[in-house]
Design a protein around this motif. Structure first.
Motif, PDB file in Angstrom:
ATOM      1  N   LEU A  91       0.612  -1.087  -0.033  1.00 35.64           N
ATOM      2  CA  LEU A  91       0.102   0.005   0.047  1.00 35.64           C
ATOM      3  C   LEU A  91       0.693   1.220   0.212  1.00 35.64           C
ATOM      4  O   LEU A  91       1.697   1.345   0.804  1.00 35.64           O
ATOM      5  N   ASN A 167      -5.775   6.358   5.020  1.00 41.34           N
ATOM      6  CA  ASN A 167      -5.893   6.064   3.668  1.00 41.34           C
ATOM      7  C   ASN A 167      -6.484   7.244   2.704  1.00 41.34           C
ATOM      8  O   ASN A 167      -7.792   7.455   3.091  1.00 41.34           O
ATOM      9  N   PRO A 188      -8.803   0.765   7.047  1.00 38.16           N
ATOM     10  CA  PRO A 188      -9.592  -0.475   6.878  1.00 38.16           C
ATOM     11  C   PRO A 188      -8.932  -1.844   6.302  1.00 38.16           C
ATOM     12  O   PRO A 188      -9.100  -2.416   5.409  1.00 38.16           O
ATOM     13  N   LEU A 189      -7.961  -2.275   7.402  1.00 39.45           N
ATOM     14  CA  LEU A 189      -7.303  -3.485   7.162  1.00 39.45           C
ATOM     15  C   LEU A 189      -8.043  -4.707   7.279  1.00 39.45           C
ATOM     16  O   LEU A 189      -9.041  -4.563   8.343  1.00 39.45           O
ATOM     17  N   LYS A 190      -7.862  -5.751   6.687  1.00 39.19           N
ATOM     18  CA  LYS A 190      -8.655  -6.920   6.733  1.00 39.19           C
ATOM     19  C   LYS A 190      -8.170  -7.691   8.262  1.00 39.19           C
ATOM     20  O   LYS A 190      -6.942  -7.980   8.252  1.00 39.19           O
TER      21      LYS A 190
END
Lengths: 526, 202
Positions: A91, A167, A188-190
């Motif tokens: 990212l 982000n 918003p990471l998994k």
């Protein structure tokens, strides 16, 4: 994303490339050549016979362990078009944030350097070298004046940076909405939920024996402990890394732990490894680094003050000072989002032939860094082996705890996992703590950054680190942090300030780690 | 870099208060009639479909779907896969990629949390030109082919597929010459000197 066949060829090629030229490679070649004298090796079936010989003499297993180690450490290959920075961190905004954070650290170190008028590195004069060599085994007795030195950063500074991670492509509206997370981490990471964690950590289940639970005094050892020890001894006899990694998921018997961890990390302490450590020691003697003072200060402030670890003070210097000079650690930067700091010797800025990394291993220690080494001192007493174990633990796990990345075992994901677990399963507690200005992550962050070292009793810590090795993941740290909050939920619901919440959670030394984890994952009504 | 033809792709989405993100369609003239590989970098697209215009039965050109809803982001609300590189190969497609005159990339992003979504660095490769490959050691070209497992359908493997794969491996090895394994030397100084005063910010 890569098709399976191409991904496999890339992986094979990468592993071969890494093992080529290693000492294992030359040993295998030597063994193969030596085997030619053996009667069972026939010319007609040379290739097959040598392969069989390597298998029966245990060399194939060593190769398997080395391959397994490579697969564990390096990420799976991404598409060939992916540039190196993508492998470090996919990212773009995280790469940028890590870059800014690093720049801050560099500025801090540079300003300390100019204020104190001490060079970052210089050659030690001959008499100092001799003195240091003489007191190598008792550097703890030294009391240098470290009052002017300060740690480059502490975990809470790092937490502030993580809280501000955004982000730019995410709708971070000012108005509270479903897009904003209720915790401190807003990316918003998994992260996994409890059903997924239950599947991943299924060996911790209620119906499976665990060391840390089923070896307590009340449980007769015939039920689990004796058999588990027997299996452990067999695994060690087979010298199989993969089997050892599976085995330690249920915990290591104390007597076998040192050997099992060495097997999993593929550390064999060969003569060349001892030689390498001696080389590092001579580097420490020759060159004096500012970073050494930071290490001294850190050890004095943390490990020396700890009831369990103060006895190991000398070992810590012997490991950490050498660690700073170890250029092999630079390899981990290919898969870490961090970049080693650069400098130029003799003031020759911008001239590449005078460019060096500082410190030589590229890792600037922060406040509490020595606590990564301290627990290992209980297991290993030979400095070169202790050193290698720590180095391998660092390049596999610990580096993720102080760099900004989207990796599932990275500290950002662990923080988000912790907050999500707490919100989902203890919503009242989460809401209450948030209302009184005691965001839970503010308290648990320091536990996770240190992998709980210095917070848990050592036997409990080692049981926890067994599982880190067994599952090759740091996610268990976030699960434990949530489990600790769950355990003290009743007291926490009654506090009315952050300070009071910190007080409730100040002392974790009486906690038993495995029952907490088991109850949180498998016995909590969801 | 392998002769791939980069194709500019506009960003879609926009920062408006439009709630329904939905689809975006990117149409382009195919730069080559035969397509071997499509390589791109994702930027927050969740699902990708690809349609190609090619001659159908009866001679007239029609649109055919060659890729339907390929999942790029397993969980569209989260980052997984959002900026990854992807490679679509000819044999993964639902139809042949010969005599292609135009292509449509249909991007879907059902999650409303993202401001923009698109695909970037799109490159389309005709057969015969390889996409940039990572280095491979030369021994890979001397590998004996693995024993063919007993085929479940009693058919021989498609010779064309096998030969393309072997060809690929060969090209990979040719790209990588015998690269010396990076032996650990352990030197961190320059000619014995390691006098460092300030760290560099660049």
């Amino acid at each position: 994303m890569l098709e399976p066949e191409r991904g496999l060829s890339l992986t094979i090629a990468r592993v071969v490339q890494r093992l080529q030229g290693s000492s294992l490679h030359s040993q295998l070649e030597r063994q193969a050549r030596v085997s030619l004298h053996k009667p069972e090796i026939k010319l007609e079936s040379l290739k097959e016979d040598i392969k069989d010989f390597l298998k029966t003499s245990g060399w194939e297993k060593k190769l398997q362990n080395a391959v397994y180690s490579e697969l564990n450490v390096f990420p799976s290959p991404c598409h060939p078009a992916a540039p190196p920075e993508h492998i470090k961190e996919p990212l773009a905004y995280m790469r940028k944030a890590q870059g800014s954070w690093e720049k801050r650290i560099l500025k801090s170190l540079n300003s300390m350097c100019t204020e104190l008028n001490i060079p970052l590195a210089q050659k030690r004069p001959a008499n100092e070298q001799k003195e240091l060599l003489n007191k190598w085994n008792e550097m703890g007795t030294d009391e240098p004046d470290l009052s002017l030195f300060r740690p480059v950063y502490a975990p809470k500074d790092f937490l502030e940076v993580l809280m501000n991670l955004r982000n730019p492509n995410y709708e971070n509206g000012e108005q509270p909405s479903f897009r904003n997370h209720l915790g401190l981490i807003q990316v918003p990471l998994k992260v996994k939920d409890i059903p997924e964690l239950k599947e991943d950590f299924n060996e911790l289940g209620l119906n499976i024996g665990q060391l840390g639970i089923d070896d307590s005094a009340q449980v007769p050892p015939e039920f689990f402990e004796n058999e588990h020890v027997r299996v452990g001894q067999k695994v060690l006899a087979e010298q199989d890394s993969a089997a050892a990694q599976q085995y330690v998921r249920q915990g290591c018997p104390t007597a076998l732990r040192a050997d099992l961890w060495a097997l999993i990390l593929n550390i064999s302490n060969q003569p060349e490894d001892i030689l390498y450590y001696e080389q590092l020691k001579s580097n420490v003697i020759q060159h004096d680094l500012l970073v050494d003072s930071l290490i001294y200060k850190d050890v004095k402030l943390t490990a020396s003050n700890d009831d369990y670890y103060f006895v190991f003070e000398d070992y810590l210097y012997q490991v950490l000072l050498c660690f700073s000079r170890d250029t092999s650690v630079l390899e981990h930067f290919t898969y870490s989002s961090a970049t080693p700091p650069k400098s130029y010797i003799q003031g020759k800025l911008g001239m590449e032939e005078y460019a060096v990394f500082y410190p030589p291993n590229g890792v600037i220690p922060f406040h509490g860094f020595s606590m990564y080494v301290a627990p290992l001192c209980f297991l290993y007493h030979e400095p070169s082996k202790l050193y290698q174990i720590f180095r391998e633990m660092y390049v596999r796990f610990f580096f993720r705890l102080h760099s900004i990345s989207s990796h599932p075992s990275g500290i950002v994901s662990l923080c988000l996992l912790f907050e999500t677990l707490l919100q989902t399963h203890l919503p009242q507690l989460f809401y209450h703590l948030r209302e009184i200005g005691a965001q839970p992550l503010r308290i648990s962050f320091k536990w996770m950054v240190r992998a709980f070292s210095g917070y848990l009793a050592t036997d409990q810590l080692l049981l926890l680190w067994d599982r880190i090795l067994g599952y090759n993941s740091l996610e268990i740290l976030a699960v434990l942090a949530a489990a600790v909050f769950a355990f003290r939920a009743v007291n926490l619901m009654e506090v009315t300030s952050l300070a009071a919440a910190e007080a409730v959670l100040a002392d974790l030394s009486t906690l038993k780690v495995m029952p907490l984890l088991q109850i949180f994952l498998f016995a909590t009504v969801t | 870099m392998g002769g791939g033809l980069p194709v500019p792709v506009p960003a879609v989405g926009g920062g408006c208060r439009c709630r329904y993100r939905g689809d975006a369609v990117v149409g382009l003239r195919s730069p080559v009639p035969q397509v071997q590989e499509i390589v791109f970098r994702n930027f927050y697209t969740a699902f990708l479909s690809v349609r190609v215009q090619r001659p159908g039965p009866g001679g007239s050109r029609r649109w055919m779907t060659c890729l339907r809803d390929l999942c790029l982001m397993p969980c569209p609300h989260t980052e997984e896969g959002s900026q990854d590189y992807f490679c679509l190969h000819r044999h993964q497609m639902l139809c042949d990629l010969d005599q292609v005159t135009a292509m449509r990339f249909i991007l879907r992003q059902p999650s409303p949390v993202w401001l923009h979504f698109t695909i970037e660095d799109l490159q389309i490769f005709p057969p015969g030109q390889k996409s940039p490959q990572k280095d491979f050691p030369s021994w890979l070209s001397q590998l004996t082919p693995p024993e063919q497992p007993a085929s479940l359908h009693g058919e021989l493997p498609d010779p064309e597929k096998v030969s393309t794969e072997v060809q690929q491996m060969w090209v990979l090895t040719e790209v990588i010459r015998a690269r010396q394994a990076a032996a650990r030397i352990g030197r961190f100084d320059v000619d014995g000197c390691y006098d460092v005063n300030l760290l560099s910010y660049t």
